[in-house]
Design an enzyme around this catalytic site. Structure first.
Site, PDB file in Angstrom:
ATOM      1  N   ARG A 197     -37.523  15.989  17.393  1.00 18.32           N
ATOM      2  CA  ARG A 197     -36.999  17.307  17.669  1.00 18.32           C
ATOM      3  C   ARG A 197     -37.056  17.880  18.717  1.00 18.32           C
ATOM      4  O   ARG A 197     -37.425  18.018  20.153  1.00 18.32           O
ATOM      5  CB  ARG A 197     -37.927  18.005  17.332  1.00 18.32           C
ATOM      6  CG  ARG A 197     -37.954  19.534  16.766  1.00 18.32           C
ATOM      7  CD  ARG A 197     -39.146  20.782  15.942  1.00 18.32           C
ATOM      8  NE  ARG A 197     -38.767  20.357  14.575  1.00 18.32           N
ATOM      9  CZ  ARG A 197     -38.873  21.432  13.585  1.00 18.32           C
ATOM     10  NH1 ARG A 197     -39.421  21.931  14.104  1.00 18.32           N
ATOM     11  NH2 ARG A 197     -38.411  21.221  12.055  1.00 18.32           N
ATOM     12  N   HIS A 225     -30.354  19.562  11.241  1.00 17.56           N
ATOM     13  CA  HIS A 225     -31.603  19.781   9.986  1.00 17.56           C
ATOM     14  C   HIS A 225     -31.217  18.459   9.438  1.00 17.56           C
ATOM     15  O   HIS A 225     -31.375  19.057   8.386  1.00 17.56           O
ATOM     16  CB  HIS A 225     -32.310  20.671   9.970  1.00 17.56           C
ATOM     17  CG  HIS A 225     -33.520  20.776   9.653  1.00 17.56           C
ATOM     18  ND1 HIS A 225     -34.250  19.187  10.339  1.00 17.56           N
ATOM     19  CD2 HIS A 225     -34.845  21.296   9.725  1.00 17.56           C
ATOM     20  CE1 HIS A 225     -35.656  19.484  10.031  1.00 17.56           C
ATOM     21  NE2 HIS A 225     -35.908  21.048   9.610  1.00 17.56           N
ATOM     22  N   GLN A 275     -34.642  17.469   6.791  1.00 16.16           N
ATOM     23  CA  GLN A 275     -34.495  19.017   5.525  1.00 16.16           C
ATOM     24  C   GLN A 275     -33.321  18.792   4.186  1.00 16.16           C
ATOM     25  O   GLN A 275     -34.012  19.307   3.408  1.00 16.16           O
ATOM     26  CB  GLN A 275     -34.434  20.459   6.596  1.00 16.16           C
ATOM     27  CG  GLN A 275     -34.285  21.389   5.533  1.00 16.16           C
ATOM     28  CD  GLN A 275     -35.788  21.762   5.129  1.00 16.16           C
ATOM     29  OE1 GLN A 275     -36.838  21.811   6.318  1.00 16.16           O
ATOM     30  NE2 GLN A 275     -36.068  21.866   3.954  1.00 16.16           N
ATOM     31  N   ASP A 333     -31.861  30.991   5.612  1.00 14.61           N
ATOM     32  CA  ASP A 333     -33.439  30.493   6.413  1.00 14.61           C
ATOM     33  C   ASP A 333     -33.482  31.705   7.322  1.00 14.61           C
ATOM     34  O   ASP A 333     -32.036  32.736   7.279  1.00 14.61           O
ATOM     35  CB  ASP A 333     -32.364  29.161   7.106  1.00 14.61           C
ATOM     36  CG  ASP A 333     -33.314  28.490   8.124  1.00 14.61           C
ATOM     37  OD1 ASP A 333     -34.628  28.509   8.299  1.00 14.61           O
ATOM     38  OD2 ASP A 333     -32.388  28.269   8.803  1.00 14.61           O
ATOM     39  N   CYS A 384     -36.134  26.865   3.711  1.00 10.97           N
ATOM     40  CA  CYS A 384     -36.985  25.581   4.358  1.00 10.97           C
ATOM     41  C   CYS A 384     -38.115  26.513   4.579  1.00 10.97           C
ATOM     42  O   CYS A 384     -39.223  25.235   5.002  1.00 10.97           O
ATOM     43  CB  CYS A 384     -35.511  24.987   5.642  1.00 10.97           C
ATOM     44  SG  CYS A 384     -35.597  26.406   6.786  1.00 10.97           S
ATOM     45  N   ARG A 398     -40.681  17.029   1.348  1.00 13.38           N
ATOM     46  CA  ARG A 398     -39.860  16.883   3.281  1.00 13.38           C
ATOM     47  C   ARG A 398     -41.431  15.408   3.093  1.00 13.38           C
ATOM     48  O   ARG A 398     -40.548  14.625   3.827  1.00 13.38           O
ATOM     49  CB  ARG A 398     -41.114  18.080   3.650  1.00 13.38           C
ATOM     50  CG  ARG A 398     -40.056  19.050   4.193  1.00 13.38           C
ATOM     51  CD  ARG A 398     -39.131  18.556   4.226  1.00 13.38           C
ATOM     52  NE  ARG A 398     -38.695  18.263   5.980  1.00 13.38           N
ATOM     53  CZ  ARG A 398     -38.831  18.369   7.463  1.00 13.38           C
ATOM     54  NH1 ARG A 398     -38.870  20.290   6.866  1.00 13.38           N
ATOM     55  NH2 ARG A 398     -38.659  18.053   8.201  1.00 13.38           N
TER      56      ARG A 398
HETATM   57  N1   CP Z   1     -38.612  23.521   7.198  1.00 12.81           N
HETATM   58  C1   CP Z   1     -38.922  22.429   8.676  1.00 12.81           C
HETATM   59  O1   CP Z   1     -38.871  22.023   9.341  1.00 12.81           O
HETATM   60  O2   CP Z   1     -39.919  23.686   9.173  1.00 12.81           O
HETATM   61  P1   CP Z   1     -40.626  22.731  10.997  1.00 12.81           P
HETATM   62  O3   CP Z   1     -40.095  23.801  11.921  1.00 12.81           O
HETATM   63  O4   CP Z   1     -42.427  23.783  10.253  1.00 12.81           O
HETATM   64  O5   CP Z   1     -41.638  21.658  10.881  1.00 12.81           O
HETATM   65  N1  NVA Z   2     -33.115  27.380  11.698  1.00 11.30           N
HETATM   66  C1  NVA Z   2     -34.454  27.065  12.066  1.00 11.30           C
HETATM   67  C2  NVA Z   2     -35.440  26.038  11.190  1.00 11.30           C
HETATM   68  C3  NVA Z   2     -36.730  25.511  11.318  1.00 11.30           C
HETATM   69  C4  NVA Z   2     -36.834  24.742  10.195  1.00 11.30           C
HETATM   70  C5  NVA Z   2     -34.380  26.508  13.511  1.00 11.30           C
HETATM   71  O1  NVA Z   2     -33.907  26.400  13.892  1.00 11.30           O
HETATM   72  O2  NVA Z   2     -36.042  27.574  14.244  1.00 11.30           O
END
Ligand code: CP
Ligand code: NVA
Length: 313
Positions: free
Chosen positions: A110, A137, A140, A232, A271, A299
């Protein structure tokens, strides 16, 4: 020549849904459905294998679902906070990848730039999974497609609308929907439309797959008669909070008023994490319309399906 992992299977990464065909996405959804029904399935798949999670941004769901999923598949999970690795002191991603490949059997990353994930993958002989970047993502989106399928809503006659910030989650949803030939509507301010790179890609793809992609600057038109409304956060991780952007997005808040234009039995997706009273109200998030907790649970099943796919190639 097809590259092999150090344990011999064909090497496949999961960096973006662009690399996966319609059939593969459908197979993954089918696999997730089976795994959810029978949780002990594939419980020895990752026996003797170690998978690392290299996270340069915070996470609740992605981290937990991967850690739990890897445990349920018999593997060993190593959480690596990027702050405590030599990466922090300037060791290159290329060198890190080479070392990872000598110890591990897979890595979930990540991070910020998509290029960083691609750099890791290019220098690895183990599968690399994108656990979120600024651009995509895919885990997701895959999981959300599974949730829609489970609810009987992954259909051509369904109006699926995403409203709000055109970010990494939307980019992956756009790719997923267009791969499957399904329709997707987006409601966003004129100034904050999906980025050209993604829009060009999905518009081109949609000509082949028959997917219908519509972008609205009027939230009411976007949501009108929608069966599913997805939103989101307005400010993603690593992004600076800009009041001007927030004020542009305000009329795209998912609240009871906006949802009154959707179908009566509309389902609401997010999400998570949510910024309550910003992109979505608590009234909506906690209502019967909300399927966000099912989405969060899924997930886990989707991630397990991904491992089965990558490790039985
Ligand atoms: N939706 C999602 O990826 O959540 P987190 O940022 O908590 O992993
Ligand atoms: N768009 C958000 C998604 C988090 C799961 C971010 O990147 O922070």
């Amino acid at each position: 020549m097809e590259m092999k992992t150090r344990v011999g299977q064909n090497l496949r990464h999961f960096l973006t849904l662009k690399d996966y065909s319609k059939k593969e996405i459908e197979n993954l959804i089918e696999l997730a459905t089976k795994i959810k029904k029978s949780r002990r399935m594939y419980r020895n798949l990752l026996q003797g294998k170690s998978i690392a999670l290299l996270f340069e941004k915070p996470s609740t769901r992605t981290r937990l679902s991967f850690e739990t999923g890897i445990y349920q598949l018999g593997g060993n999970c190593i959480y690596l906070d990027a702050e405590s690795l030599q990466l922090k002191r300037g060791e290159t991603m290329e060198d890190t990848a080479r070392v990872f490949s000598r110890y591990l059997d897979g890595v979930v990353i990540r991070t910020f730039e998509q290029e960083r994930v691609e750099l890791l993958a290019r220098n690895s002989t183990i599968p690399v999974i994108n656990g979120l970047t600024d651009l995509y993502h895919p885990c997701q989106a895959l999981s959300d497609l599974f949730t829609l399928y489970e609810l009987g809503l992954l259909r051509k006659d369904i109006k699926f609308t995403y409203v709000g910030d055109c970010n990494n989650v939307l980019n992956s949803l756009l790719i997923g929907f267009s791969k499957l030939g399904l329709d997707i509507s987006v409601g966003c301010p004129e100034k904050y439309r999906p980025i050209k790179e993604v829009l060009d890609y999905v518009l081109e793809l949609s000509k082949k797959t028959g997917s219908n992609i519509k972008i609205y600057s009027d939230p009411v038109e976007a949501v009108r008669d929608a069966d599913v409304v997805y939103t989101d956060v307005w400010i993603s991780m690593g992004e600076k909070r800009m009041e001007e952007k927030i004020s542009e997005l305000r009329k795209f808040q998912v609240n009871d008023w906006l949802l009154s234009y959707a179908r009566e039995n509309v389902k609401v997706m997010h999400c998570l994490p949510a910024h309550r009273e910003e992109e979505i109200t608590s009234d909506v998030l906690d209502s019967e319309k909300s399927i966000v907790w099912q989405q969060a649970e899924n997930r886990l099943h989707a991630q397990k399906a991904l491992f089965v796919y990558l490790y039985t190639l």
